[in-house]
Write an enzyme that holds these catalytic residues in place. Sequence first.
Site, PDB file in Angstrom:
ATOM      1  N   LYS A 175       0.889  -1.172   0.000  1.00  0.00           N
ATOM      2  CA  LYS A 175       0.000   0.000   0.000  1.00  0.00           C
ATOM      3  C   LYS A 175       0.924   1.218   0.000  1.00  0.00           C
ATOM      4  O   LYS A 175       1.438   1.634   1.039  1.00  0.00           O
ATOM      5  CB  LYS A 175      -0.881  -0.017   1.263  1.00  0.00           C
ATOM      6  CG  LYS A 175      -2.181   0.745   1.167  1.00  0.00           C
ATOM      7  CD  LYS A 175      -2.062   2.244   0.985  1.00  0.00           C
ATOM      8  CE  LYS A 175      -1.704   2.993   2.246  1.00  0.00           C
ATOM      9  NZ  LYS A 175      -1.460   4.437   1.987  1.00  0.00           N
ATOM     10  N   GLU A 178      -0.430   7.524  -0.471  1.00  0.00           N
ATOM     11  CA  GLU A 178      -1.332   8.129  -1.466  1.00  0.00           C
ATOM     12  C   GLU A 178      -0.752   9.414  -2.038  1.00  0.00           C
ATOM     13  O   GLU A 178      -1.178   9.897  -3.084  1.00  0.00           O
ATOM     14  CB  GLU A 178      -2.722   8.382  -0.861  1.00  0.00           C
ATOM     15  CG  GLU A 178      -2.779   9.346   0.315  1.00  0.00           C
ATOM     16  CD  GLU A 178      -2.486   8.688   1.664  1.00  0.00           C
ATOM     17  OE1 GLU A 178      -1.688   7.725   1.720  1.00  0.00           O
ATOM     18  OE2 GLU A 178      -3.048   9.154   2.670  1.00  0.00           O
ATOM     19  N   SER A 228       4.801   7.958  10.332  1.00  0.00           N
ATOM     20  CA  SER A 228       4.954   8.813  11.512  1.00  0.00           C
ATOM     21  C   SER A 228       4.633   8.018  12.788  1.00  0.00           C
ATOM     22  O   SER A 228       3.941   6.987  12.732  1.00  0.00           O
ATOM     23  CB  SER A 228       4.016  10.005  11.390  1.00  0.00           C
ATOM     24  OG  SER A 228       2.688   9.534  11.358  1.00  0.00           O
ATOM     25  N   CYS A 283      13.999   9.953   7.832  1.00  0.00           N
ATOM     26  CA  CYS A 283      13.972   9.571   9.249  1.00  0.00           C
ATOM     27  C   CYS A 283      15.386   9.548   9.810  1.00  0.00           C
ATOM     28  O   CYS A 283      15.573   9.413  11.006  1.00  0.00           O
ATOM     29  CB  CYS A 283      13.303   8.217   9.415  1.00  0.00           C
ATOM     30  SG  CYS A 283      14.281   6.907   8.714  1.00  0.00           S
ATOM     31  N   GLU A 384       9.058  16.244  15.943  1.00  0.00           N
ATOM     32  CA  GLU A 384       9.600  15.997  14.603  1.00  0.00           C
ATOM     33  C   GLU A 384       9.079  17.071  13.643  1.00  0.00           C
ATOM     34  O   GLU A 384       7.871  17.206  13.463  1.00  0.00           O
ATOM     35  CB  GLU A 384       9.180  14.613  14.103  1.00  0.00           C
ATOM     36  CG  GLU A 384       9.786  14.295  12.750  1.00  0.00           C
ATOM     37  CD  GLU A 384       9.377  12.939  12.205  1.00  0.00           C
ATOM     38  OE1 GLU A 384       8.205  12.567  12.313  1.00  0.00           O
ATOM     39  OE2 GLU A 384      10.256  12.253  11.649  1.00  0.00           O
TER      40      GLU A 384
HETATM   41  P1  NAD Z   1       2.193   8.890   7.747  1.00  0.00           P
HETATM   42  O1  NAD Z   1       2.183   8.211   9.074  1.00  0.00           O
HETATM   43  O2  NAD Z   1       1.316  10.060   7.560  1.00  0.00           O
HETATM   44  O3  NAD Z   1       1.743   7.846   6.599  1.00  0.00           O
HETATM   45  C1  NAD Z   1       2.372   6.590   6.454  1.00  0.00           C
HETATM   46  C2  NAD Z   1       1.381   5.600   5.867  1.00  0.00           C
HETATM   47  O4  NAD Z   1       0.298   5.431   6.785  1.00  0.00           O
HETATM   48  C3  NAD Z   1       0.769   6.056   4.549  1.00  0.00           C
HETATM   49  O5  NAD Z   1       0.733   4.961   3.672  1.00  0.00           O
HETATM   50  C4  NAD Z   1      -0.620   6.537   4.923  1.00  0.00           C
HETATM   51  O6  NAD Z   1      -1.566   6.290   3.928  1.00  0.00           O
HETATM   52  C5  NAD Z   1      -0.957   5.753   6.179  1.00  0.00           C
HETATM   53  N1  NAD Z   1      -1.711   6.534   7.156  1.00  0.00           N
HETATM   54  C6  NAD Z   1      -1.506   7.837   7.499  1.00  0.00           C
HETATM   55  N2  NAD Z   1      -2.369   8.209   8.460  1.00  0.00           N
HETATM   56  C7  NAD Z   1      -3.126   7.135   8.736  1.00  0.00           C
HETATM   57  C8  NAD Z   1      -4.203   6.904   9.654  1.00  0.00           C
HETATM   58  N3  NAD Z   1      -4.639   7.830  10.465  1.00  0.00           N
HETATM   59  N4  NAD Z   1      -4.757   5.678   9.676  1.00  0.00           N
HETATM   60  C9  NAD Z   1      -4.318   4.704   8.855  1.00  0.00           C
HETATM   61  N5  NAD Z   1      -3.305   4.872   7.974  1.00  0.00           N
HETATM   62  C10 NAD Z   1      -2.717   6.071   7.908  1.00  0.00           C
HETATM   63  O7  NAD Z   1       3.707   9.220   7.391  1.00  0.00           O
HETATM   64  P2  NAD Z   1       4.235  10.082   6.154  1.00  0.00           P
HETATM   65  O8  NAD Z   1       3.920  11.507   6.376  1.00  0.00           O
HETATM   66  O9  NAD Z   1       3.833   9.449   4.875  1.00  0.00           O
HETATM   67  O10 NAD Z   1       5.815   9.861   6.285  1.00  0.00           O
HETATM   68  C11 NAD Z   1       6.656  10.640   7.077  1.00  0.00           C
HETATM   69  C12 NAD Z   1       6.899   9.978   8.406  1.00  0.00           C
HETATM   70  O11 NAD Z   1       7.484   8.695   8.219  1.00  0.00           O
HETATM   71  C13 NAD Z   1       7.892  10.761   9.268  1.00  0.00           C
HETATM   72  O12 NAD Z   1       7.421  10.758  10.589  1.00  0.00           O
HETATM   73  C14 NAD Z   1       9.169   9.953   9.146  1.00  0.00           C
HETATM   74  O13 NAD Z   1      10.065  10.092  10.236  1.00  0.00           O
HETATM   75  C15 NAD Z   1       8.629   8.565   9.065  1.00  0.00           C
HETATM   76  N6  NAD Z   1       9.601   7.648   8.475  1.00  0.00           N
HETATM   77  C16 NAD Z   1      10.227   6.786   9.302  1.00  0.00           C
HETATM   78  C17 NAD Z   1      11.175   5.925   8.812  1.00  0.00           C
HETATM   79  C18 NAD Z   1      11.888   4.973   9.727  1.00  0.00           C
HETATM   80  O14 NAD Z   1      12.669   4.166   9.242  1.00  0.00           O
HETATM   81  N7  NAD Z   1      11.660   5.027  11.023  1.00  0.00           N
HETATM   82  C19 NAD Z   1      11.485   5.932   7.440  1.00  0.00           C
HETATM   83  C20 NAD Z   1      10.811   6.821   6.607  1.00  0.00           C
HETATM   84  C21 NAD Z   1       9.861   7.686   7.136  1.00  0.00           C
END
Ligand code: NAD
Length: 484
Positions: A175, A178, A228, A283, A384
């Site tokens: 997945k 988006e 996140s 990250c 963050e």
């Molecule tokens: P996000 O949490 O908004 O989204 C990640 C995924 O979760 C997406 O596919 C999204 O569709 C889904 N999602 C988002 N909100 C949701 C909800 N309420 N319910 C169900 N699914 C949901 O993260 P983002 O903004 O796409 O990415 C940035 C974040 O990812 C930053 O916090 C970054 O630090 C983190 N990140 C961490 C690593 C790591 O290795 N720890 C690596 C890359 C990114």
Amino acid sequence: MTLPLMKNFVNGEWIDSSSTTTGDVWNPATGEKIASVPYGNREDVDKAVKAAKDAFWDWRTTPPLTRARYLFRLKDAFEENFEEIARVLTTEQGKAVDEARGEVRRMIENIEHATGVTTMMTGYTLEDIAKNIDCYGHRQPLGVFAAIVPYNFPGMVAWWFLPYALVSGNTFIVKPSEQVPMTQTKIFEIIEEVGFPEGVVNMIHGSKDVVNGLLDHPDIKGISFVGSTPTAKYIYQRCGATGKRVQALGGAKNVVTIMPDANIDAAMPSLITSFFGCAGQRCLSGSILAPVGDIADEVKEKFIAATKAMKIGSGLDESVAMGPVGSAAHKEKILGFINKGVEEGAELLLDGRNFKVDEYPNGFFVGPTIFDNVTPDMAICSEEIFGPVVSIVNPKNLDEVVELVNSRQYANASCIYTQSGATAREFKYRVNPSMIGVNIGIAAPMSFFPFGGYGSSFMGDIKGHGREIFQFYTDMKVVIERWF
Ligand code: NAD
């Protein structure tokens, strides 16, 4: 002009989502809409899970080396399409195209590592655990797994998981975020050409409804999540409630320490990449710069000069070091943090709030921003930001560095610049984060080591890639055997 609408890849075919709700995909450098993405639903999930479940037994009984051969072919196909994947990635995510190339290279490295399945998936044996009784354990795949991934690495992150799950005999659903669905769509076109058996590897687009459908589906055995921390916590809890395996990688707030004995000039290029590469949306990005003691003035002077020398613009321009941030909404969030830092009393040495790139007036650009005199309790030092914003804190000694690092809720990565092995050892020994850089600004484990943090940065026990991931995707079946 009608924008292309992304399709799902299920059971070896491109199909439309059952949902009519869509979202926009943007080019963050130009601020233009470039595609539409369906916000899928549970019907989409059900189709993909059924296809993956139906494909499982044949795939599971395919010898591991034969499964690995699909990955060898995929690696060759990725090499052939390398540049095109990188350019699609930059177009929808914004990062400099050379960084996008690095991302594609890391995807390929995970494929390469996973092809070692015939040594990494083996179990172990002991004769005579009791008189005439032998014991052995072997690893068996479990069924359907899924990955839910973030926007900042549209290509790579799904590939921290997918090759290992597949090669160990599971079937898989991706997945994508988006916000950036085009890169995996390009990748799945290549997967289609390579010709995996139908249903073995699937992709569905969407947001929360698709995620919830995956989390609740009884036929999904486990979830690999990256995003996140609030979403990671939600995923972790819901997988617990529905009895699934889970690895949930979350956000970060990484401290980069410069000791008084550091070679500042040699460090500078890697410091700039750490804080501003991918516009601070990694990250592993540096977020807090911690020059220790009297070295602070020299570090600040050189860091600001190097920051100002960086070219900012469209990531497709080869001379650009920093592109835009991922979306208009994210730009607003970062600007909100900068305003907060000013309100909290930090000193703004470089202000990126009104930054413009002449050629791209509608792009989602935030200029590099540097705060001095930041204290650990400020929001810009604890939360963050995920943008090109640097908070400078000036610890007096290594004890204060350790206190600063270990008092952050996130504990993904931390780096130290020093010429002293003893100082580096003490730092490595005492700080909480799981990924440590010594004279390295981005402490990124390669595919053959585990990727993931500690504290609020990671929930679960087995991390991304590395050898251990074969444990996540398999069950160790133990046989205790006697023959009369
Ligand atoms: P996000 O949490 O908004 O989204 C990640 C995924 O979760 C997406 O596919 C999204 O569709 C889904 N999602 C988002 N909100 C949701 C909800 N309420 N319910 C169900 N699914 C949901 O993260 P983002 O903004 O796409 O990415 C940035 C974040 O990812 C930053 O916090 C970054 O630090 C983190 N990140 C961490 C690593 C790591 O290795 N720890 C690596 C890359 C990114």
